[in-house]
Design an enzyme around this catalytic site. Structure first.
Site, PDB file in Angstrom:
ATOM      1  N   HIS A 276     -16.209  15.166   6.473  1.00 22.51           N
ATOM      2  CA  HIS A 276     -16.770  13.989   7.132  1.00 22.51           C
ATOM      3  C   HIS A 276     -18.232  14.254   7.493  1.00 22.51           C
ATOM      4  CE1 HIS A 276     -16.693  10.224   9.309  1.00 22.51           C
ATOM      5  NE2 HIS A 276     -17.342  10.830  10.283  1.00 22.51           N
TER       6      HIS A 276
ATOM      7  N   GLY B  56      -0.813   9.446  11.348  1.00 22.82           N
ATOM      8  CA  GLY B  56      -1.170   8.557  12.453  1.00 22.82           C
ATOM      9  C   GLY B  56      -2.094   7.435  12.060  1.00 22.82           C
TER      10      GLY B  56
ATOM     11  N   ASP C  87     -10.117  10.880  11.069  1.00 21.05           N
ATOM     12  CA  ASP C  87     -11.260  11.579  11.629  1.00 21.05           C
ATOM     13  C   ASP C  87     -10.869  12.231  12.933  1.00 21.05           C
ATOM     14  OD1 ASP C  87     -12.735  10.760   9.451  1.00 21.05           O
ATOM     15  OD2 ASP C  87     -13.167   8.843  10.367  1.00 21.05           O
TER      16      ASP C  87
ATOM     17  N   ARG D 237       0.838  -1.215   0.000  1.00 18.10           N
ATOM     18  CA  ARG D 237       0.000   0.000   0.000  1.00 18.10           C
ATOM     19  C   ARG D 237       0.867   1.257   0.000  1.00 18.10           C
ATOM     20  NH1 ARG D 237      -5.552  -0.624   2.105  1.00 18.10           N
ATOM     21  NH2 ARG D 237      -5.461   1.566   2.672  1.00 18.10           N
TER      22      ARG D 237
ATOM     23  N   ASN E 238     -10.191  17.239   4.714  1.00 14.46           N
ATOM     24  CA  ASN E 238     -11.108  16.110   4.586  1.00 14.46           C
ATOM     25  C   ASN E 238     -12.495  16.551   5.031  1.00 14.46           C
ATOM     26  OD1 ASN E 238     -11.944  13.427   4.215  1.00 14.46           O
ATOM     27  ND2 ASN E 238     -11.362  12.817   6.278  1.00 14.46           N
TER      28      ASN E 238
HETATM   29  C1  GAR Z   1     -19.577  12.602   1.793  1.00 10.24           C
HETATM   30  O1  GAR Z   1     -20.743  12.579   2.567  1.00 10.24           O
HETATM   31  C2  GAR Z   1     -18.355  12.648   2.685  1.00 10.24           C
HETATM   32  O2  GAR Z   1     -18.567  13.392   3.858  1.00 10.24           O
HETATM   33  C3  GAR Z   1     -18.167  11.189   2.988  1.00 10.24           C
HETATM   34  O3  GAR Z   1     -18.392  10.561   1.753  1.00 10.24           O
HETATM   35  C4  GAR Z   1     -19.403  11.276   1.052  1.00 10.24           C
HETATM   36  C5  GAR Z   1     -18.964  11.479  -0.382  1.00 10.24           C
HETATM   37  O4  GAR Z   1     -20.015  12.027  -1.139  1.00 10.24           O
HETATM   38  N1  GAR Z   1     -16.880  10.926   3.517  1.00 10.24           N
HETATM   39  C6  GAR Z   1     -16.653  10.051   4.503  1.00 10.24           C
HETATM   40  O5  GAR Z   1     -17.512   9.356   4.989  1.00 10.24           O
HETATM   41  C7  GAR Z   1     -15.209   9.996   4.977  1.00 10.24           C
HETATM   42  N2  GAR Z   1     -15.107   9.276   6.198  1.00 10.24           N
HETATM   43  P1  GAR Z   1     -19.717  12.590  -2.597  1.00 10.24           P
HETATM   44  O6  GAR Z   1     -18.933  11.501  -3.351  1.00 10.24           O
HETATM   45  O7  GAR Z   1     -21.061  12.821  -3.201  1.00 10.24           O
HETATM   46  O8  GAR Z   1     -18.928  13.848  -2.468  1.00 10.24           O
END
Ligand code: GAR
Length: 210
Positions: free
Chosen positions: A114, A148, A154, A70, A112
């Site tokens: 979330h 980390g 998150d 990876r 990022n």
């Molecule tokens: C979003 O809701 C984002 O917050 C989440 O993936 C979705 C992507 O939507 N991310 C996570 O859960 C990260 N832990 P999109 O492809 O329509 O932008």
């Protein structure tokens, strides 16, 4: 000069679209220089194509099948990103955890989004986890990524957060739609604050410059 963004996306790409639109409408004085996806089905790739933005499909699996690690994949992606000399690297629904070698190289420039009020409901299923728990409010968090490993994703310094109510008759779709609506406003705003150098990071705390 416009600031350069590299956006990583694994799915629908609605947050990528929000960034593309914010750039087009000059709410964000930036351009999406490159979009990187890692899933063949990611509609984000189509959104990049429609906007005339360069896109690379870079899945992890062939690397592992060829006996690579990876970390080799992450180092390769880091080179691609570095070539772009981006001011911000935005993880917009990117479902791959970068190794520290990637995060340390671009530390302070990786944002990022979330779909929960961190530190509640980290991980990949934040919306269904919040619904299952029975919370009355959840929300959206935009943060910097810390090195980390898995937990760092998150866990980084929070740039912006906003509360989203959870209603009794919500299902995952209705709650997700409400959360996405907030994400599409909050993510471009956090990117704007970052590229305009309005943010100061002190440990966990992100403050607006006076
Ligand atoms: C979003 O809701 C984002 O917050 C989440 O993936 C979705 C992507 O939507 N991310 C996570 O859960 C990260 N832990 P999109 O492809 O329509 O932008």
């Amino acid at each position: 000069m416009k600031k350069r963004l590299v956006v990583f996306a694994s799915g629908n790409g609605s947050n990528l679209q929000a960034l593309i639109d914010a750039c087009a409408q000059q709410r964000l004085h930036a351009e999406v220089a490159l979009v990187i996806t890692n899933r063949r089905t990611a509609y984000a790739a189509e959104r990049a194509a429609q906007a005339g933005i360069p896109h690379r499909y870079e899945p992890l699996r062939p690397w592992l099948q060829n006996g690579k690690e990876r970390a080799d994949y992450d180092a390769y992606l880091a080179e691609i990103v570095a070539e772009q000399q981006p001011h911000a690297i935005v993880l917009a629904g990117w479902m791959h955890v970068f190794a520290d070698l990637f995060i340390e190289r671009f530390y302070g420039r990786i944002l990022n989004v979330h779909p929960a009020l961190l530190p509640a409901f980290p991980g990949a299923h934040a919306i269904s986890d919040a619904l299952a728990y029975g919370v009355k409010v959840t929300g959206v968090t935009v943060m910097y990524i810390w090195p980390g490993g898995l937990l760092s994703y998150d866990n980084g310094p929070i740039i912006l957060q906003e509360v989203v109510p959870v209603y009794d008759d919500d299902d995952e779709d209705t709650l997700a739609a409400r959360i996405h609506g907030v994400e599409h406003r909050l993510l471009p705003e956090a990117v704007r604050l970052h590229i305009e150098e309005k943010l100061e990071v002190h440990g966990r705390h992100v403050r607006l410059r006076p």
